[in-house]
Scaffold this motif. Structure first.
Motif, PDB file in Angstrom:
ATOM      1  N   GLU A   5       0.819  -1.200   0.000  1.00 29.55           N
ATOM      2  CA  GLU A   5       0.000   0.000   0.000  1.00 29.55           C
ATOM      3  C   GLU A   5       0.860   1.259   0.000  1.00 29.55           C
ATOM      4  O   GLU A   5       2.049   1.240   0.342  1.00 29.55           O
ATOM      5  CB  GLU A   5      -0.941   0.006   1.216  1.00 29.55           C
ATOM      6  CG  GLU A   5      -2.159  -0.867   1.033  1.00 29.55           C
ATOM      7  CD  GLU A   5      -3.212  -0.617   2.093  1.00 29.55           C
ATOM      8  OE1 GLU A   5      -2.961   0.190   3.024  1.00 29.55           O
ATOM      9  OE2 GLU A   5      -4.288  -1.225   2.004  1.00 29.55           O
ATOM     10  N   MET A   6       0.217   2.359  -0.353  1.00 27.58           N
ATOM     11  CA  MET A   6       0.895   3.646  -0.461  1.00 27.58           C
ATOM     12  C   MET A   6       1.581   4.037   0.840  1.00 27.58           C
ATOM     13  O   MET A   6       1.041   3.827   1.921  1.00 27.58           O
ATOM     14  CB  MET A   6      -0.141   4.710  -0.832  1.00 27.58           C
ATOM     15  CG  MET A   6      -0.811   4.439  -2.158  1.00 27.58           C
ATOM     16  SD  MET A   6      -2.364   5.375  -2.381  1.00 27.58           S
ATOM     17  CE  MET A   6      -3.480   4.504  -1.281  1.00 27.58           C
ATOM     18  N   GLY A   7       2.800   4.573   0.709  1.00 28.44           N
ATOM     19  CA  GLY A   7       3.513   5.081   1.869  1.00 28.44           C
ATOM     20  C   GLY A   7       4.459   4.106   2.534  1.00 28.44           C
ATOM     21  O   GLY A   7       5.187   4.468   3.461  1.00 28.44           O
ATOM     22  N   GLY A  22       5.732  10.371   7.135  1.00 35.60           N
ATOM     23  CA  GLY A  22       6.553  11.572   6.983  1.00 35.60           C
ATOM     24  C   GLY A  22       5.750  12.851   7.118  1.00 35.60           C
ATOM     25  O   GLY A  22       6.326  13.927   7.314  1.00 35.60           O
ATOM     26  N   GLN A  23       4.431  12.744   7.004  1.00 35.94           N
ATOM     27  CA  GLN A  23       3.574  13.904   7.214  1.00 35.94           C
ATOM     28  C   GLN A  23       3.527  14.216   8.703  1.00 35.94           C
ATOM     29  O   GLN A  23       3.219  13.351   9.522  1.00 35.94           O
ATOM     30  CB  GLN A  23       2.165  13.618   6.682  1.00 35.94           C
ATOM     31  CG  GLN A  23       1.139  14.693   6.963  1.00 35.94           C
ATOM     32  CD  GLN A  23       1.488  16.031   6.346  1.00 35.94           C
ATOM     33  OE1 GLN A  23       1.943  16.955   7.051  1.00 35.94           O
ATOM     34  NE2 GLN A  23       1.295  16.139   5.038  1.00 35.94           N
ATOM     35  N   GLU A  24       3.821  15.449   9.055  1.00 33.38           N
ATOM     36  CA  GLU A  24       3.942  15.807  10.465  1.00 33.38           C
ATOM     37  C   GLU A  24       2.691  16.462  11.046  1.00 33.38           C
ATOM     38  O   GLU A  24       2.617  16.673  12.256  1.00 33.38           O
ATOM     39  CB  GLU A  24       5.142  16.740  10.648  1.00 33.38           C
ATOM     40  CG  GLU A  24       6.471  16.081  10.274  1.00 33.38           C
ATOM     41  CD  GLU A  24       7.655  17.008  10.439  1.00 33.38           C
ATOM     42  OE1 GLU A  24       7.422  18.215  10.701  1.00 33.38           O
ATOM     43  OE2 GLU A  24       8.797  16.535  10.314  1.00 33.38           O
ATOM     44  N   LYS A  25       1.708  16.748  10.198  1.00 36.70           N
ATOM     45  CA  LYS A  25       0.497  17.413  10.692  1.00 36.70           C
ATOM     46  C   LYS A  25      -0.736  16.595  10.317  1.00 36.70           C
ATOM     47  O   LYS A  25      -0.697  15.799   9.376  1.00 36.70           O
ATOM     48  CB  LYS A  25       0.388  18.819  10.096  1.00 36.70           C
ATOM     49  CG  LYS A  25       1.521  19.758  10.509  1.00 36.70           C
ATOM     50  CD  LYS A  25       1.315  21.135   9.902  1.00 36.70           C
ATOM     51  CE  LYS A  25       2.431  22.090  10.326  1.00 36.70           C
ATOM     52  NZ  LYS A  25       2.240  23.437   9.729  1.00 36.70           N
ATOM     53  N   PRO A  26      -1.829  16.798  11.037  1.00 36.67           N
ATOM     54  CA  PRO A  26      -3.076  16.130  10.641  1.00 36.67           C
ATOM     55  C   PRO A  26      -3.460  16.545   9.221  1.00 36.67           C
ATOM     56  O   PRO A  26      -3.363  17.724   8.861  1.00 36.67           O
ATOM     57  CB  PRO A  26      -4.094  16.646  11.661  1.00 36.67           C
ATOM     58  CG  PRO A  26      -3.281  17.101  12.830  1.00 36.67           C
ATOM     59  CD  PRO A  26      -1.992  17.609  12.257  1.00 36.67           C
ATOM     60  N   VAL A  27      -3.888  15.584   8.432  1.00 38.39           N
ATOM     61  CA  VAL A  27      -4.269  15.862   7.051  1.00 38.39           C
ATOM     62  C   VAL A  27      -5.771  16.139   6.988  1.00 38.39           C
ATOM     63  O   VAL A  27      -6.578  15.328   7.449  1.00 38.39           O
ATOM     64  CB  VAL A  27      -3.900  14.682   6.136  1.00 38.39           C
ATOM     65  CG1 VAL A  27      -4.404  14.926   4.713  1.00 38.39           C
ATOM     66  CG2 VAL A  27      -2.387  14.473   6.132  1.00 38.39           C
ATOM     67  N   ILE A  28      -6.109  17.278   6.427  1.00 34.40           N
ATOM     68  CA  ILE A  28      -7.512  17.672   6.289  1.00 34.40           C
ATOM     69  C   ILE A  28      -7.898  17.535   4.816  1.00 34.40           C
ATOM     70  O   ILE A  28      -7.260  18.133   3.943  1.00 34.40           O
ATOM     71  CB  ILE A  28      -7.732  19.118   6.756  1.00 34.40           C
ATOM     72  CG1 ILE A  28      -7.271  19.274   8.220  1.00 34.40           C
ATOM     73  CG2 ILE A  28      -9.203  19.520   6.614  1.00 34.40           C
ATOM     74  CD1 ILE A  28      -7.252  20.714   8.704  1.00 34.40           C
ATOM     75  N   ILE A  29      -8.921  16.749   4.549  1.00 37.58           N
ATOM     76  CA  ILE A  29      -9.368  16.505   3.178  1.00 37.58           C
ATOM     77  C   ILE A  29     -10.790  17.046   3.032  1.00 37.58           C
ATOM     78  O   ILE A  29     -11.742  16.473   3.566  1.00 37.58           O
ATOM     79  CB  ILE A  29      -9.316  15.014   2.820  1.00 37.58           C
ATOM     80  CG1 ILE A  29      -7.906  14.456   3.066  1.00 37.58           C
ATOM     81  CG2 ILE A  29      -9.732  14.798   1.365  1.00 37.58           C
ATOM     82  CD1 ILE A  29      -7.782  12.958   2.833  1.00 37.58           C
ATOM     83  N   VAL A  82      -1.050  12.775 -10.329  1.00 39.16           N
ATOM     84  CA  VAL A  82      -0.286  12.625  -9.084  1.00 39.16           C
ATOM     85  C   VAL A  82      -0.541  11.268  -8.446  1.00 39.16           C
ATOM     86  O   VAL A  82      -0.201  11.039  -7.298  1.00 39.16           O
ATOM     87  CB  VAL A  82      -0.632  13.728  -8.059  1.00 39.16           C
ATOM     88  CG1 VAL A  82      -0.292  15.091  -8.610  1.00 39.16           C
ATOM     89  CG2 VAL A  82      -2.097  13.666  -7.662  1.00 39.16           C
ATOM     90  N   GLY A  83      -1.142  10.376  -9.215  1.00 35.14           N
ATOM     91  CA  GLY A  83      -1.630   9.137  -8.619  1.00 35.14           C
ATOM     92  C   GLY A  83      -0.581   8.206  -8.075  1.00 35.14           C
ATOM     93  O   GLY A  83      -0.861   7.426  -7.184  1.00 35.14           O
ATOM     94  N   TYR A  84       0.626   8.224  -8.584  1.00 35.48           N
ATOM     95  CA  TYR A  84       1.594   7.215  -8.187  1.00 35.48           C
ATOM     96  C   TYR A  84       2.917   7.834  -7.781  1.00 35.48           C
ATOM     97  O   TYR A  84       3.527   8.575  -8.531  1.00 35.48           O
ATOM     98  CB  TYR A  84       1.849   6.231  -9.343  1.00 35.48           C
ATOM     99  CG  TYR A  84       0.613   5.580  -9.871  1.00 35.48           C
ATOM    100  CD1 TYR A  84      -0.084   4.650  -9.121  1.00 35.48           C
ATOM    101  CD2 TYR A  84       0.122   5.902 -11.124  1.00 35.48           C
ATOM    102  CE1 TYR A  84      -1.226   4.037  -9.603  1.00 35.48           C
ATOM    103  CE2 TYR A  84      -1.020   5.303 -11.617  1.00 35.48           C
ATOM    104  CZ  TYR A  84      -1.687   4.376 -10.846  1.00 35.48           C
ATOM    105  OH  TYR A  84      -2.825   3.770 -11.326  1.00 35.48           O
ATOM    106  N   GLY A  85       3.330   7.543  -6.574  1.00 35.95           N
ATOM    107  CA  GLY A  85       4.717   7.753  -6.190  1.00 35.95           C
ATOM    108  C   GLY A  85       5.169   9.140  -5.813  1.00 35.95           C
ATOM    109  O   GLY A  85       6.241   9.289  -5.251  1.00 35.95           O
ATOM    110  N   LEU A  86       4.405  10.182  -6.124  1.00 38.25           N
ATOM    111  CA  LEU A  86       4.890  11.519  -5.829  1.00 38.25           C
ATOM    112  C   LEU A  86       4.752  11.820  -4.342  1.00 38.25           C
ATOM    113  O   LEU A  86       3.705  11.598  -3.743  1.00 38.25           O
ATOM    114  CB  LEU A  86       4.103  12.555  -6.639  1.00 38.25           C
ATOM    115  CG  LEU A  86       4.217  12.464  -8.164  1.00 38.25           C
ATOM    116  CD1 LEU A  86       3.511  13.641  -8.806  1.00 38.25           C
ATOM    117  CD2 LEU A  86       5.667  12.418  -8.606  1.00 38.25           C
ATOM    118  N   ASN A  87       5.813  12.360  -3.763  1.00 38.80           N
ATOM    119  CA  ASN A  87       5.814  12.710  -2.348  1.00 38.80           C
ATOM    120  C   ASN A  87       5.608  14.217  -2.209  1.00 38.80           C
ATOM    121  O   ASN A  87       6.489  15.005  -2.538  1.00 38.80           O
ATOM    122  CB  ASN A  87       7.136  12.303  -1.696  1.00 38.80           C
ATOM    123  CG  ASN A  87       7.356  10.804  -1.741  1.00 38.80           C
ATOM    124  OD1 ASN A  87       6.428  10.038  -1.530  1.00 38.80           O
ATOM    125  ND2 ASN A  87       8.576  10.388  -2.022  1.00 38.80           N
TER     126      ASN A  87
END
Length: 449
Positions: free
Chosen positions: A27-29, A405-412, A369-374
């Motif tokens: 899975e991703m990540g 690696g994301q350091e903050k809560p992700v808001i979608i 941006v579907g695959y692999g981009l950080n």
């Protein structure tokens, strides 16, 4: 940077080393790229089993991810990587370069195979990233690649979504690994063994239904060459906040939508033709919900600004950079007109500037941006201006920020036009049911008074 692998990354690397045909369903990540590069390094410089490696990837991943990961980790920097990109002449020069790994965009696979039809195939290992993009056995790139796979001693297939649209996708993907040994030499043989005909128009079958127990049998058949890992089991992911923002159309705008919706749904006259035009009708309804629609002549007809105003409000009240996913070119044009400083994600420079905090509003199509981009270093807020019916694209796009690696809560944020097809697509994504059957059910529901 010093690479200290997690236990699961070491196990995944060992799986590649121990299996000449390896399906890495991670899975991703989880770090598919660094895992694979580490295995390649061992195969080249310790085991001496491989000389030249070909990596096939989506265009943006080929341009950015593999070389960036190669440069990021201390233990990989000695590997020589050649990017086979650009014009035909530039690609030929890149192929002639003395390197260990050659990275090419998947759209140039047919061209690459043709280059070596009259001479020996020079790659003894092939890495396919993203394997699920080779799920169509009728596609030219699949047919080209299958010609040379018998000449490859090692193959690695990387994907987090091997069967996003159903088990039928798996045959072509696994065939590129084992040339039909496990799921059969042809798609027809695979269908006959594991499926029965579903929706059809005369002799044309539009949907194949898995027989009872097929999933378990298919998984058992490929289990010896595939390893599956879930991010939920191995990663400490950031908090994720999914926010549905209702967008209300005025009475006149809603009447206009209803009129156009009724006209579009009239194209679905009976059960026999539903499967042929359902996707086109849903696309048109989602365009209208976003605020504009293409006319029969291809001109853009603007209907409302409701979503645009909701987006502007989010940006005005958010102090963090915002990643906006749009669906159609007229969405992009409307957003750029309203936010001139917004940057469109077109290449590596845009990715670098975003991650460096130099971009406040980044506009991207989910397919790009579907695959692999950080992108997690540049922000933690996503806005879905227009939704996609593809669960795979939706999950992959969100994972650009919602990842290790994301350091903050992700808001979608999801902008949902009330009373429109947006609501059904959002429900399907939440239920993880974006199959053709769900699409047809959604359209039938909209036809019911």
């Amino acid at each position: 940077m010093k690479y200290i692998p997690h236990d699961y990354q070491s196990r995944a690397k060992d799986f590649i080393l121990e299996h000449p045909k390896a399906g890495m369903l991670l899975e991703m990540g989880l770090g598919k790229t660094v895992i694979t590069l580490t295995a390649i390094d061992v195969l080249i410089n310790e085991l001496f089993e491989v000389d030249r490696v070909l990596v096939i990837a989506p265009k943006r991943v080929a341009e950015d991810t593999w070389t960036r990961e190669h440069a990021k980790w201390d233990h990989l920097r000695h590997l020589r990587v050649s990017k086979v990109l650009g014009s035909p002449e530039q690609r030929r020069r890149a192929l002639a370069a003395d390197a260990d790994i050659y990275v090419i965009g998947r759209d140039n696979v047919v061209w690459l195979v043709e280059q070596y039809l009259k001479q020996g195939w020079p790659f003894d290992m092939v890495v396919i990233d993203e394997l699920s993009s080779f799920k169509n056995p009728q596609a030219k790139r699949f047919r080209a690649l299958r010609k040379v796979m018998p000449k490859v001693s090692r193959v690695v297939g990387l994907t987090g979504t091997p069967s996003a649209n159903g088990l039928m996708d798996l045959w072509a993907e696994i065939y590129l690994l084992d040339r039909g040994e496990r799921l059969g030499p042809t798609l027809g043989a695979y269908r006959e063994k594991y499926f029965r005909p579903g929706a059809r128009n005369g002799f044309v079958v539009f949907k194949w239904e898995p027989l009872r127990g097929s999933r378990e049998k298919i998984e058992a058949a490929i289990s010896d060459i595939c390893i599956s890992m879930s991010a939920e089991d191995y990663l400490k992911l950031p908090k994720r906040i999914d926010n549905v923002i209702p967008v209300k159309l005025t009475a006149s705008e809603m009447q206009q939508y209803k009129t156009m919706e009724a006209e579009q749904l009239l194209h679905i006259d009976d059960e026999d033709v539903v499967a042929l035009n359902a996707a086109a009708v849903m696309t048109k309804l989602l365009q209208i919900a976003n605020g504009s629609v293409y006319s029969a002549e291809g001109n853009v007809v603007r209907l409302h600004r409701a979503k645009l105003e909701a987006l502007l409000e989010i940006i005005d009240t958010t102090d963090s950079p915002v990643l906006v996913f749009y669906s159609y070119k007229h969405d992009l044009a409307a957003i750029k007109e309203a936010i001139p400083e917004a940057r469109t994600l077109d290449g590596p420079r845009d990715i670098a500037d975003w991650n460096a905090g130099k971009v406040q509003v980044l506009l991207a199509h989910p397919a790009s941006v579907g695959y692999g981009l950080n992108l997690q270093e540049g922000g933690h807020v996503i806005v879905w201006y227009g939704l996609t019916w593809s669960l795979e694209l939706y999950q992959q796009a969100n994972a650009r920020l919602y990842r290790q690696g994301q350091e903050k809560p992700v808001i979608i944020h999801h902008l949902i036009a009330e009373g429109t097809a947006d609501e059904q697509v959002m429900r399907a994504l939440q239920d993880k049911d974006t199959s053709q059957a769900a699409l047809l059910a959604a359209l039938k529901e909209r036809r019911t008074p």
